[in-house]
Design a protein around this motif. Structure first.
Motif, PDB file in Angstrom:
ATOM      1  N   ILE A  22      34.794  44.252  33.988  1.00  0.00           N
ATOM      2  CA  ILE A  22      34.568  43.645  35.308  1.00  0.00           C
ATOM      3  C   ILE A  22      34.465  44.736  36.374  1.00  0.00           C
ATOM      4  O   ILE A  22      33.569  44.733  37.203  1.00  0.00           O
ATOM      5  N   SER A 248      51.254  40.693  42.443  1.00  0.00           N
ATOM      6  CA  SER A 248      49.801  40.795  42.428  1.00  0.00           C
ATOM      7  C   SER A 248      49.222  40.256  43.731  1.00  0.00           C
ATOM      8  O   SER A 248      48.302  40.831  44.295  1.00  0.00           O
ATOM      9  N   LEU A 251      49.836  42.946  46.326  1.00  0.00           N
ATOM     10  CA  LEU A 251      48.912  44.084  46.277  1.00  0.00           C
ATOM     11  C   LEU A 251      47.577  43.689  46.881  1.00  0.00           C
ATOM     12  O   LEU A 251      46.928  44.476  47.555  1.00  0.00           O
ATOM     13  N   SER A 252      47.179  42.443  46.652  1.00  0.00           N
ATOM     14  CA  SER A 252      45.925  41.980  47.218  1.00  0.00           C
ATOM     15  C   SER A 252      46.009  41.923  48.735  1.00  0.00           C
ATOM     16  O   SER A 252      45.112  42.359  49.448  1.00  0.00           O
ATOM     17  N   ILE A 274      34.763  51.435  48.264  1.00  0.00           N
ATOM     18  CA  ILE A 274      33.714  50.433  48.055  1.00  0.00           C
ATOM     19  C   ILE A 274      32.628  50.628  49.105  1.00  0.00           C
ATOM     20  O   ILE A 274      31.436  50.666  48.803  1.00  0.00           O
ATOM     21  N   VAL A 286      40.972  50.289  41.242  1.00  0.00           N
ATOM     22  CA  VAL A 286      41.069  48.879  40.872  1.00  0.00           C
ATOM     23  C   VAL A 286      41.643  48.741  39.466  1.00  0.00           C
ATOM     24  O   VAL A 286      42.499  47.893  39.211  1.00  0.00           O
ATOM     25  N   SER A 289      45.381  49.276  39.613  1.00  0.00           N
ATOM     26  CA  SER A 289      46.172  48.185  40.178  1.00  0.00           C
ATOM     27  C   SER A 289      46.142  46.983  39.246  1.00  0.00           C
ATOM     28  O   SER A 289      47.145  46.280  39.103  1.00  0.00           O
ATOM     29  N   ALA A 290      45.009  46.768  38.565  1.00  0.00           N
ATOM     30  CA  ALA A 290      44.950  45.652  37.615  1.00  0.00           C
ATOM     31  C   ALA A 290      45.900  45.893  36.443  1.00  0.00           C
ATOM     32  O   ALA A 290      46.647  45.001  36.041  1.00  0.00           O
ATOM     33  N   ILE A 293      49.403  45.295  37.460  1.00  0.00           N
ATOM     34  CA  ILE A 293      49.758  43.883  37.558  1.00  0.00           C
ATOM     35  C   ILE A 293      49.949  43.277  36.173  1.00  0.00           C
ATOM     36  O   ILE A 293      50.907  42.537  35.926  1.00  0.00           O
ATOM     37  N   VAL A 294      49.053  43.635  35.262  1.00  0.00           N
ATOM     38  CA  VAL A 294      49.183  43.113  33.898  1.00  0.00           C
ATOM     39  C   VAL A 294      50.508  43.548  33.290  1.00  0.00           C
ATOM     40  O   VAL A 294      51.231  42.753  32.677  1.00  0.00           O
TER      41      VAL A 294
ATOM     42  N   LEU C 112      40.918  38.739  35.140  1.00  0.00           N
ATOM     43  CA  LEU C 112      40.426  38.297  36.445  1.00  0.00           C
ATOM     44  C   LEU C 112      41.584  38.169  37.430  1.00  0.00           C
ATOM     45  O   LEU C 112      41.498  38.550  38.593  1.00  0.00           O
ATOM     46  N   LEU C 113      42.686  37.643  36.916  1.00  0.00           N
ATOM     47  CA  LEU C 113      43.855  37.410  37.764  1.00  0.00           C
ATOM     48  C   LEU C 113      44.492  38.729  38.190  1.00  0.00           C
ATOM     49  O   LEU C 113      45.129  38.812  39.245  1.00  0.00           O
ATOM     50  N   ALA C 114      44.288  39.751  37.370  1.00  0.00           N
ATOM     51  CA  ALA C 114      44.923  41.033  37.665  1.00  0.00           C
ATOM     52  C   ALA C 114      44.213  41.757  38.806  1.00  0.00           C
ATOM     53  O   ALA C 114      44.750  42.683  39.383  1.00  0.00           O
ATOM     54  N   PHE C 115      43.012  41.333  39.116  1.00  0.00           N
ATOM     55  CA  PHE C 115      42.284  41.945  40.228  1.00  0.00           C
ATOM     56  C   PHE C 115      42.905  41.543  41.541  1.00  0.00           C
ATOM     57  O   PHE C 115      43.250  40.387  41.724  1.00  0.00           O
ATOM     58  N   PRO C 116      43.003  42.466  42.463  1.00  0.00           N
ATOM     59  CA  PRO C 116      43.372  42.038  43.805  1.00  0.00           C
ATOM     60  C   PRO C 116      42.296  41.053  44.289  1.00  0.00           C
ATOM     61  O   PRO C 116      41.119  41.389  44.290  1.00  0.00           O
ATOM     62  N   SER C 117      42.717  39.818  44.619  1.00  0.00           N
ATOM     63  CA  SER C 117      41.714  38.772  44.805  1.00  0.00           C
ATOM     64  C   SER C 117      40.740  39.102  45.920  1.00  0.00           C
ATOM     65  O   SER C 117      39.548  38.819  45.818  1.00  0.00           O
ATOM     66  N   ILE C 118      41.217  39.740  46.970  1.00  0.00           N
ATOM     67  CA  ILE C 118      40.320  39.994  48.091  1.00  0.00           C
ATOM     68  C   ILE C 118      39.261  41.026  47.705  1.00  0.00           C
ATOM     69  O   ILE C 118      38.108  40.943  48.114  1.00  0.00           O
ATOM     70  N   ILE C 119      39.644  41.969  46.820  1.00  0.00           N
ATOM     71  CA  ILE C 119      38.686  42.979  46.361  1.00  0.00           C
ATOM     72  C   ILE C 119      37.607  42.317  45.516  1.00  0.00           C
ATOM     73  O   ILE C 119      36.423  42.593  45.660  1.00  0.00           O
TER      74      ILE C 119
END
Lengths: 314, 506, 273
Positions: A22, A248, A251-252, A274, A286, A289-290, A293-294, C112-119
Motif C-alpha cells: 500500500i 494508532s 499517531l494519526s 508527501i 509511513v 508508523s504502520a 501500530i501493528v 489498512l488499519l495500521a496506516f495513520p488514517s489522515i495520511i
C-alpha cells in the motif's frame, strides 16, 4: 502461549507485506514529479530526464518496488531526495519527538479518563454520568487544529504564559522544552481522553452487569469494593486494548497536531515528504508508523492473553 | 495498577513543573555577541545548493551563505559590485573584464580566486541550473587572467549581463563539496546545523570580507507551516522576524509599539499575480475571449480581500516605471464590455478550468474572486486547487490546463518583468504563438539604450493587444519583525538579506 | 426508535440533526444569495442582510453554512455508506468462509488499519484529485476496516448458532445465509458504529481541508469554512464560532445518538438497575 506468539508473528509479516504494497504504490500514484520540484521553473526536458535518472525514477515501478524491499531487508531505508540524509537517521531524529507527545498525551488522557470513567460507571445513568459523557463528547467533536489554535490564542496570545508552538531541544533548553510540550500534550490528551473515557465506561458497564458481579453485590460487598476490585481488575484487559488501539488514532492525529504546533516529529515529516514527493522518506516513515501500530496491537493482544480474567476466575 | 499509578504521579509532577512558569517565553536569543535573530519561514529550505533550487525559502536561506558576483543597490535596483569589484565592458560590448574583490575567503578557509568564479559560472550555465542558464546564454567563453582577473567573451551584446550576474553565486572549484548538504560559500554566515523541520542554524563568518559585517552573531531559521501560529510566535516573542505577515494581522502589527512591518511601496512592487492562459486550446485561442477575461476581473475586490496587499494594475510594469508604456489604457473592470467581447469570440459555454496552487491562503482568495468574476460574465468556469507539485507538472511540463493562477517574482529590470510572465518561463506554458515577440524581447538588451526602450514599449503594446496572459495585479508580501530588529531593507523580489541587520537587547 | 424520542438527550439530537438536514436541503429557499456570490465587503459583522456576517471575500456566511451542510452531511453519509458496504461484505466473507481467505482479508485490513488514517485519506485524495466524490471515497476507505471487524466478529459468534445451522439444513446457499440470516442479526452494532463513523467522517473532512485537500473552493464545507475562519479568529470571531458550532453540534449529536442507540439496542444494557 508459544504457538500463539509464533502465529501472531507470522500474521505480522503478512500485515507488513500488505503495508509495504500500500505504501509504495499509493504514493507512487501521486500526481506531480519530484524532479520538477527540484529543478524549479522552466526546466528543459533533458534536465528533467537527467534528474529523474539520478533519482532512479526512470526504472519500471515493479523493479523500483523490489529494489526498495531488497534494501529494506538489508536494513537500508534509502535516503531523502531533498538533502540526501539517510531515512533511518531522519526517523531516529523524529520518532522520539513524536513518542514524547504520544506517550505524555496518552498518560494525560488516562489521568483524565480513568477517574471520569470510574465515576461514570459508578453513577451510571445519573446526572454525573450524563455530565461526564457530554464533556467527553467535546473532545470527540472538536477538530484538533481548532483546539490547538484556541489554546494558543489563550495561553500564548492573551496571557503570554506558554509558547505558541515550536520546539526547543531538551538538552539545549530544558525549561523551554517543557513549556513547549504543554499545549500539544493538552491537545492530544484532551482529544484522546474522550476516546479512552468512552471505551472505559462501556467496558465497565459491560462488566458491572455480569453475573459474578451481581453475585458479589448480592453477597453484600459494598459498591465501592465491587467497582474498585472486581470491575477494575476485569476492565484492565479492555483498557490495554483501548490504549494500544488508541495509539494508532493518536499517531494519526499527530499528523495535524505536529503541523500546527510546528513540532518536528514523524507526522510533520510525513506531510512534508508527501508534499515534496520525497518518496523514500514517505515510505520509510509511513512503514515505520504502520509497523509500530501493528506491533503495538500485538503487544496488546499478548498482554491481554496474560491478563485474561477467565483464567483467573476459573 | 501500581506501576500505572507511579507513572501517573510522575506525569502529575511534570505537569505541575511545566505549569508554574510565570515569565514570558522570550528566552531565545539571549547569548553574547551581536545577538541572535530568529526568523520564521513557512517551510524549511529544500536545498542549499545555489545553482539548482526551486523554492523562495531555499533562496532566502542560502543568500546568507553565498555572495553573488553582482548585487542590487537596494534603492535604485541597479547592479552594483558584489564579489566582482570592477566590471569593464569593451566598446562593442562583446568583452567584459572583471576584477574580483580582495581578501575574500571561503568558509573552509581557502581564498577565492578567478578559477573558482569560472567554475561557478560554468555550474550556473548547466541546463539543470534553470534559474541562471537562460540568463547567461550570451557567454561564449570565460578566461582566467590571474588570481583576481577574468575576461568574459560574449556571442552578442547583452546589456543585462551584470543584472544576470546578481543571480550567480560563487562556490569553491571543488567537486567533492555537496552544497545541498554542506554548503561552502563566502557569505556573511556559515552553516552550523540543520535539523530537519526544526531549525537551520547559521553562525557569523568571522572572516567575512565586508568590513564590520555581519552584525549578528547567529541567525536561526525556524519553519512554521501555519501562518496564524507564525504570527502568534512573533507576537509572543518566540521569533523576531517572520517572512510574511498574514494580511489579517497587518493592521495590528502596524499600530503596535513592539512590532513593525517592512512594507514596500506599491510602485516598487514588481511581483505579479499572473493568470496563465493555454492559448493553444479553444476557446482560449481567441484574442477576444482572453480580453473579455481581463475586463471581467474585479481587481478592487481582490485588493479589499487582501487587506490592501495587492496592486491594482493590468500591465507587467509598475505604472511609474521609466519604460512603462503609458499609452496603453489601463483595464478597469467593465462587465458589459467583457460580455460583448465574449459574445464576439463565439464562446458557447464550453467548460473552462481555472487551476491554482495552494501554497498560501492568499492564492485561495485571489482564485475564488477571479472565478466569480469570470462566472459573472458567463464563463462556465470551475476552480481546481492543487498542490504545488501537481501544479508545476500540469502547467509547465504537460501543459494540460486551461487557465492557471500563480505568483511570479521577476528580476527588477524591465526585460525580465516582461520575459518572466510572457517570454521564456511562463510564456512557454502559455504556448503563445509569437516567436517574433520573444525574439524581439531578447534583442532589447542587445540594442543601444534608447532603441531598446522604444522596442520595449512596442512589445508592451503587442501584449496589450494580444493578451497572451493576464496580469491580475501586483503581488505584495510584507515581512514583519520586532522593533528590536534594525537594518532590514525590504526587497522587491522578497529576498531576505541579513548581513546588515542587528537586534538590540531588551 | 420510539424509545429514542422519549429520551430527552437523544430527542434533542434527533431534532437537531433533522433541523440541520432540513436547513441543508432547503438551502436555496432560505437565502437570497448563492453560496459563491460575493455579496458585500469582506468580514462584515452580523446584520439583518447577513445574519452571521460575511466571510474573507465577502460571501454571506449563513448561506455558506447551510450549503456547507449539504456537502458535509453528504460526504459524511456517503463515505460511511461506502465504508459500511465494503466493510460488511469483507467482514461477512472473511468471517463466514474462514481459513486462508479470512487470514488474507484480515491481514490486509490490519495493514489498512495500521496506516495513520489522515495520511491514507490524504494520499487517496491527492491521487484521485480533490473533489467531493473523492473525499467520500477516501474517507470511506479509511473506515472500512472497523466495519469489517465488527461484522466478522458477529459472524463468528453466529456461525454456529442453531438458526444458522437450521437454515443451512433447509438448503439455503452461502449468500442467502450471509445476507439473509447472519446480517440482519448483526445490525445493531453496525448501526451504532454507523453514527460514530458518520461523526468522525465529518471531522476527517475538516482535517483534509486543513491540509488543503478537502472539498474544492468555492464549494463550502464546514471543515473548509472552519479552516479559513481560523486565520480571522481575532478579527471576526463570529465566523469561527458559527463554523465551529456547526461541526461541533453535528458531531456531538451523532455521537450522543450512537451512545443512545448502543444503550437501547444492546440487550445487556437494558438490564438497568
Amino acid at each position: 502461549m508459544v504457538p500463539m506468539i509464533a502465529r501472531k508473528l507470522l500474521e505480522l509479516v503478512l500485515v507488513i507485506f500488505f503495508v509495504t504494497l500500500i505504501v509504495f504504490f499509493t504514493f507512487r500514484l501521486l500526481p506531480g514529479d519530484p524532479a520538477l520540484l527540484k529543478l524549479g521553473q522552466d526546466p528543459t526536458p533533458e534536465a528533467v530526464a537527467a534528474i529523474r535518472a539520478e533519482m532512479g525514477l526512470d526504472r519500471p515501478l515493479l523493479s523500483q518496488y523490489l529494489h526498495w524491499i531488497g534494501d529494506l531487508v538489508r536494513g537500508d531505508f534509502g535516503a531523502s531526495s531533498l538533502d540526501g540524509k539517510p531515512v533511518l537517521s531522519l526517523l531516529a531524529e523524529k520518532v522520539p519527538k513524536t513518542l514524547e507527545l504520544a506517550v505524555l498525551g496518552t498518560l494525560l488522557s488516562l489521568f483524565i479518563a480513568i477517574p471520569a470513567g470510574v465515576l461514570a460507571a459508578v453513577y451510571r445513568y445519573s446526572w454525573v454520568d450524563r455530565l461526564m459523557r457530554s464533556v467527553s463528547l467535546f473532545g470527540f467533536s472538536v477538530p484538533a487544529y481548532w483546539l490547538a489554535i484556541l489554546l494558543m490564542l489563550i495561553f500564548a496570545y492573551k496571557v503570554h504564559l506558554l509558547p505558541a508552538g515550536g520546539y526547543a531541544s531538551l538538552a539545549e533548553n530544558p525549561w523551554l522544552h517543557l513549556k513547549g510540550l504543554v499545549l500539544p500534550v493538552l491537545t492530544v490528551g484532551i482529544i484522546n481522553a474522550a476516546q479512552v473515557f468512552r471505551f472505559l465506561r462501556s467496558g465497565m458497564l459491560d462488566i458491572v452487569n455480569q453475573d459474578y458481579i451481581r453475585t458479589a453485590r448480592a453477597k453484600g460487598v459494598s459498591e465501592a469494593l465491587v467497582i474498585g476490585k472486581h470491575v477494575a481488575r476485569n476492565t484492565l484487559p479492555g483498557l490495554v486494548t483501548v490504549v494500544t488501539l488508541n495509539f494508532s488514532l493518536l499517531l494519526s492525529g499527530m499528523v495535524i497536531t505536529e503541523q500546527i504546533f510546528a513540532w518536528p516529529g514523524l507526522g510533520w515529516l510525513m506531510i512534508q515528504s508527501i508534499l515534496s514527493r520525497d518518496y523514500e522518506v514517505v515510505q520509510g516513515a509511513v512503514l515505520l508508523s504502520a509497523v509500530f501500530i501493528v506491533v503495538m496491537n500485538l503487544v496488546g493482544d499478548l498482554i491481554n492473553a496474560m491478563l485474561d480474567p477467565r483464567i483467573k476466575y476459573n | 495498577m501500581k506501576r500505572l499509578g507511579f507513572v501517573l504521579l510522575l506525569f502529575l509532577m511534570l505537569v505541575s513543573l511545566t505549569a508554574c512558569g510565570g515569565e514570558r517565553a522570550v528566552e531565545a536569543g539571549a547569548d553574547a555577541g551581536g545577538g541572535t535573530l530568529r526568523v520564521a519561514l513557512n517551510s524549511e529550505p529544500t536545498t542549499l545548493n545555489p545553482y539548482i533550487w526551486a523554492a523562495l525559502n531555499d533562496r532566502n536561506v542560502f543568500l546568507q551563505l553565498y555572495n553573488s558576483l553582482m548585487e542590487y543597490d537596494p534603492q535604485t535596483l541597479k547592479p552594483v559590485p558584489g564579489l566582482i569589484r570592477e566590471a569593464k565592458a569593451s566598446e562593442d560590448g562583446l568583452t567584459y573584464t572583471f576584477t574580483l574583490q580582495e581578501g575574500v575567503t571561503f568558509h573552509n578557509g581557502k581564498p577565492m580566486t578567478a578559477d573558482d568564479v569560472k567554475a561557478s559560472l560554468a555550474k550556473a550555465m548547466t541546463p539543470e541550473a534553470t534559474r541562471t542558464a537562460p540568463l547567461l546564454k550570451a557567454i561564449k567563453e570565460v578566461k582566467v587572467d590571474g588570481d583576481r582577473q577574468l575576461t568574459v567573451l560574449l556571442n552578442n551584446r547583452d546589456s543585462l549581463l551584470l543584472d544576470s550576474l546578481v543571480e550567480v553565486f560563487v562556490t569553491p572549484n571543488d567537486p567533492s563539496i555537496d552544497h545541498s548538504k554542506h554548503p561552502v560559500g563566502t557569505g556573511p554566515f556559515k552553516l552550523n546545523a540543520w535539523v530537519r523541520n526544526e531549525k537551520v542554524v547559521l553562525e557569523k563568518n568571522e572572516a567575512y570580507w565586508k568590513q564590520g559585517l555581519p552584525k549578528l552573531s547567529r541567525l536561526e531559521f525556524v519553519p512554521i507551516p501555519d501562518a496564524e501560529v507564525k504570527t502568534l510566535q512573533l507576537l509572543n516573542g518566540q521569533v523576531d522576524f517572520i517572512d510574511i505577515a498574514p494580511i489579517t494581522r497587518l493592521g495590528e502589527i502596524e499600530k503596535s509599539t513592539d512590532y513593525q512591518l517592512a512594507r514596500l511601496g506599491e510602485e516598487s512592487a514588481i511581483q505579479d499575480h499572473l493568470m496563465l492562459i493555454n492559448n493553444a486550446k479553444a476557446p482560449m485561442n481567441d484574442r477576444r475571449f482572453r480580453k473579455a477575461l481581463d475586463y471581467a476581473l474585479d481587481r478592487e475586490v481582490i485588493k479589499k480581500a487582501l487587506f490592501g496587499n495587492f496592486v491594482v494594475r493590468s500591465g507587467p510594469l509598475p505604472d511609474s516605471h521609466e519604460t512603462a508604456n503609458r499609452d496603453i489604457p489601463k483595464t478597469t473592470m467593465d462587465k458589459a464590455k467583457a460580455r460583448e467581447l465574449l459574445k464576439a469570440s463565439g464562446y458557447k459555454g464550453e467548460p473552462v478550468e481555472l487551476l491554482y496552487h495552494k501554497i498560501d491562503s492568499m492564492y485561495d482568495i485571489v482564485a475564488q474572486i477571479a472565478e466569480q468574476s469570470l462566472k459573472d460574465i458567463g464563463v462556465n468556469v470551475t476552480l481546481r486547487g492543487v498542490e504545488i507539485a501537481q501544479f508545476s507538472q500540469l502547467v509547465f511540463t504537460k501543459k494540460s490546463y486551461d487557465l492557471a493562477l500563480t505568483g511570479i517574482v521577476p528580476k527588477p529590470n524591465p526585460v525580465d518583468m516582461l520575459n518572466h510572465p510572457f517570454g521564456k518561463t511562463n510564456g512557454a506554458s502559455m504556448q503563445w504563438q509569437s516567436k517574433e515577440w520573444a525574439a524581439n524581447l531578447l534583442r532589447v538588451s542587445q540594442l543601444p539604450e534608447a532603441e531598446g526602450r522604444e522596442l520595449l514599449k512596442q512589445l508592451q503594446s503587442q501584449l496589450a493587444d494580444q493578451m497572451p496572459g493576464i496580469i491580475v495585479g501586483g503581488l505584495i508580501q510584507t515581512p514583519a519583525m520586532s522593533r528590536a530588529v534594525s537594518g532590514f531593507v525590504p526587497n522587491p523580489q522578497s529576498k531576505l538579506y541579513f548581513e546588515t541587520v542587528s537586534v538590540s537587547k531588551k | 426508535m420510539k424509545k429514542l424520542w422519549k429520551d430527552p438527550s437523544s430527542a434533542f439530537c434527533l431534532s437537531f440533526l433533522l433541523l440541520i438536514t432540513l436547513l441543508a436541503l432547503l438551502a436555496p429557499l432560505l437565502t437570497p444569495y448563492r453560496y459563491d456570490q460575493i455579496a458585500a465587503d469582506p468580514l462584515l459583522g452580523a446584520s439583518w442582510s447577513h445574519l452571521f456576517g460575511t466571510d474573507e471575500i465577502g460571501r454571506d456566511i449563513f448561506t455558506r453554512i447551510v450549503y456547507a451542510g449539504q456537502v458535509s452531511l453528504l460526504v459524511g453519509l456517503c463515505s460511511t455508506l461506502i465504508a459500511l458496504l465494503f466493510g460488511v461484505v469483507l467482514g461477512l466473507v472473511s468471517g463466514y468462509y474462514g481459513g486462508a481467505l479470512d487470514a488474507l482479508i484480515s491481514r490486509f485490513l490490519d495493514g489498512l488499519l495500521a496506516f495513520p488514517s489522515i495520511i491514507l485519506a490524504l494520499a487517496v485524495m491527492a491521487v484521485l484529485g480533490p473533489n467531493i466524490y473523492n473525499a467520500m471515497l477516501a474517507i470511506g476507505l479509511v473506515s472500512v476496516p472497523i466495519f469489517a471487524r465488527i461484522t466478522r466478529g458477529s459472524v463468528l459468534t453466529m456461525k454456529s448458532r442453531e438458526f444458522v445451522e437450521a437454515s443451512r439444513s433447509m438448503g439455503a446457499g452461502d449468500g442467502r445465509i450471509m445476507f439473509g440470516v447472519i446480517l440482519p442479526n448483526s445490525l445493531s452494532p453496525l448501526l451504532v458504529q454507523f453514527s460514530l463513523t458518520f461523526a468522525s467522517a465529518v471531522l476527517i473532512e475538516a482535517g483534509l481541508s486543513f491540509l488543503g485537500l478537502g472539498v474544492q473552493p468555492p464549494t463550502p464545507s464546514w471543515g473548509s469554512m472552519l479552516n479559513a475562519a481560523k486565520s480571522y479568529l481575532t478579527i471576526s470571531p463570529l465566523y469561527s464560532i458559527v463554523a465551529g458550532a456547526a461541526v461541533f453540534l453535528t458531531v456531538l449529536c451523532l455521537n450522543l445518538l450512537g451512545d443512545s442507540l448502543r444503550d437501547h439496542l444492546d440487550p445487556r444494557m437494558n438490564k438497568r438497575r
